[in-house]
Scaffold this motif. Sequence first.
Motif, PDB file in Angstrom:
ATOM      1  N   TYR A 169      34.548 144.561  22.686  1.00 38.95           N
ATOM      2  CA  TYR A 169      34.117 145.879  22.204  1.00 38.95           C
ATOM      3  C   TYR A 169      33.870 145.913  20.701  1.00 38.95           C
ATOM      4  CZ  TYR A 169      39.144 146.073  21.317  1.00 38.95           C
ATOM      5  OH  TYR A 169      40.415 145.781  20.922  1.00 38.95           O
ATOM      6  N   TRP A 170      34.006 144.792  20.014  1.00 41.55           N
ATOM      7  CA  TRP A 170      33.685 144.750  18.586  1.00 41.55           C
ATOM      8  C   TRP A 170      32.175 144.816  18.403  1.00 41.55           C
ATOM      9  CZ3 TRP A 170      37.166 140.233  16.386  1.00 41.55           C
ATOM     10  CH2 TRP A 170      38.497 140.672  16.369  1.00 41.55           C
ATOM     11  N   THR A 171      31.738 145.614  17.463  1.00 42.80           N
ATOM     12  CA  THR A 171      30.307 145.685  17.197  1.00 42.80           C
ATOM     13  C   THR A 171      29.904 144.559  16.242  1.00 42.80           C
ATOM     14  OG1 THR A 171      30.594 147.155  15.305  1.00 42.80           O
ATOM     15  CG2 THR A 171      30.303 148.188  17.484  1.00 42.80           C
TER      16      THR A 171
ATOM     17  N   LEU B 229      26.911 145.355  20.352  1.00 37.02           N
ATOM     18  CA  LEU B 229      28.123 144.562  20.419  1.00 37.02           C
ATOM     19  C   LEU B 229      27.880 143.195  19.796  1.00 37.02           C
ATOM     20  CD1 LEU B 229      29.222 145.384  24.071  1.00 37.02           C
ATOM     21  CD2 LEU B 229      30.038 146.428  21.954  1.00 37.02           C
TER      22      LEU B 229
ATOM     23  N   TRP C 148      26.476 140.798  22.177  1.00 37.34           N
ATOM     24  CA  TRP C 148      25.030 140.943  22.396  1.00 37.34           C
ATOM     25  C   TRP C 148      24.254 140.075  21.418  1.00 37.34           C
ATOM     26  CZ3 TRP C 148      21.484 142.839  18.812  1.00 37.34           C
ATOM     27  CH2 TRP C 148      20.192 143.120  19.290  1.00 37.34           C
TER      28      TRP C 148
ATOM     29  N   TYR D  85      34.448 142.740  29.602  1.00 39.10           N
ATOM     30  CA  TYR D  85      33.015 142.698  29.351  1.00 39.10           C
ATOM     31  C   TYR D  85      32.397 141.682  30.289  1.00 39.10           C
ATOM     32  CZ  TYR D  85      28.590 141.930  26.936  1.00 39.10           C
ATOM     33  OH  TYR D  85      27.273 141.808  26.630  1.00 39.10           O
TER      34      TYR D  85
ATOM     35  N   LEU E 146      27.784 153.277  23.607  1.00 36.17           N
ATOM     36  CA  LEU E 146      28.729 152.862  22.565  1.00 36.17           C
ATOM     37  C   LEU E 146      29.169 154.042  21.711  1.00 36.17           C
ATOM     38  CD1 LEU E 146      27.440 149.359  21.464  1.00 36.17           C
ATOM     39  CD2 LEU E 146      29.182 149.977  23.104  1.00 36.17           C
TER      40      LEU E 146
END
Lengths: 159, 287
Positions: free
Chosen positions: A21-23, A64, A67, B5, B34
Amino acid sequence: MKLNIELRVNGETYPVAVEPYWTLLDVLRREIGLTGTKRGCDGGDCGACTVIVDGKAVDSCLVLAVWANGKAITTIEGLAGDHRLHPLQEAFIEQGAIQCGYCTPGMILAAKAFLDGNPNPTEEEVRRAIAGNLCRCTGYVKIVQAIMSVVETAARKGN
Amino acid sequence: MGFEYFEPKGVEEAIAILAEHGAAKPMAGGTDLLVSIRMEEVGPRGIVSLSKIPGLSNVDYDPDRGLLRIGAMATYSDVLASRVVHEKYAALPEACLLVGSVQIRNVGTIVGNICHASPSADTAGPLLAFDAQVRVVGPRGERVVPLEEFFLGPGQTILEKNEIVTELLIPAPERGSGSAYLKLSPRRAMDLAIASVAVKLTSENGICRDCRIALGAVGPKPLRATGAEDLLKGEKLREETIQRAGVAAAGESQPISDLRGSAEYRRDMIGVLVERATVLARERARD
């Protein structure tokens, strides 16, 4: 549980272990230490966190880090050459387009991504291109002038 | 956060993961998801990203079938880059260009816009006006649903648990068609609509053979103004007729008063926007 990814930033490869969940913004600033990219609203509204990914401007707070795995990322730190600033950086300084400087990295990268695909825009098109980047200090006039000066210089050089 | 995830490589795998991890949500671009995760503190316990599923990013027009297909991972920028979309479905890229910023448009998706189901979703109006259909895939198989039946209310769609949308199917407008999208908002970018209108009409010799009028931000979901449409069908597209259609559409809207505008103001503006969008669509139908 952390995932092992590789971020290609400004031509260098950084292996990092990230929570899913870290961007991208989180990882650029905290894990890699590239603090030129700024955290503004953290919600895709201000553009201060803009980086270029595979040639496109994106808000790094809204993607993310996982990503971005394997994609080519450019931050503000990647613009200057060995002993020279990028023409956009020089223009912003010359034209007085920087006051507090907080919007500047995102603004310059948004401009760069736009000009890379549109080297000869109108002023209206430039304004539209930076519509996702807020500036509380300057009122945008000098920012647009700086970007247009880069367009004009490039046109004179016959690019 | 305690978060999982997933990056499935196929639609069936994605659905199986969603079924097994009840609190996980599917993600396309993530520009809505998000934000809502961060604002809610306690959000989904996981994300099933569709980004690694091949074949979902297409924006393809099949001239033989007269069908435009927009995949779940196609971004607003992908749609804006498609020449055939500009030529045949003008209202859609008009709407796309008014969503957020270029940064958002490079990552966010049309299908995500629809699934988030905001009553003011910019792409909903044009897609309704073009009679778009939605391909829904879930544990019990596949179905194609008209977009008109897809929205149930603010943020609510007919998607059942563990179902995802894989693509939008949009038939080609008939010859002699024109379309337009108009959005009323305080800012020219980065803003939500106070009211919005999408019009698609088909005309021949100045007479309206068919039309669709879709209203945004003035009801619990994007609406068709079918009464206004009936006023135009079969009629010469003169100013008075178009004005009457605008008034009718305003009467069919169901706006609420909120921080963006009063119900009365929104209703009035629907009348104005329907007039203007119909005139624009009429001009474009002539070309």
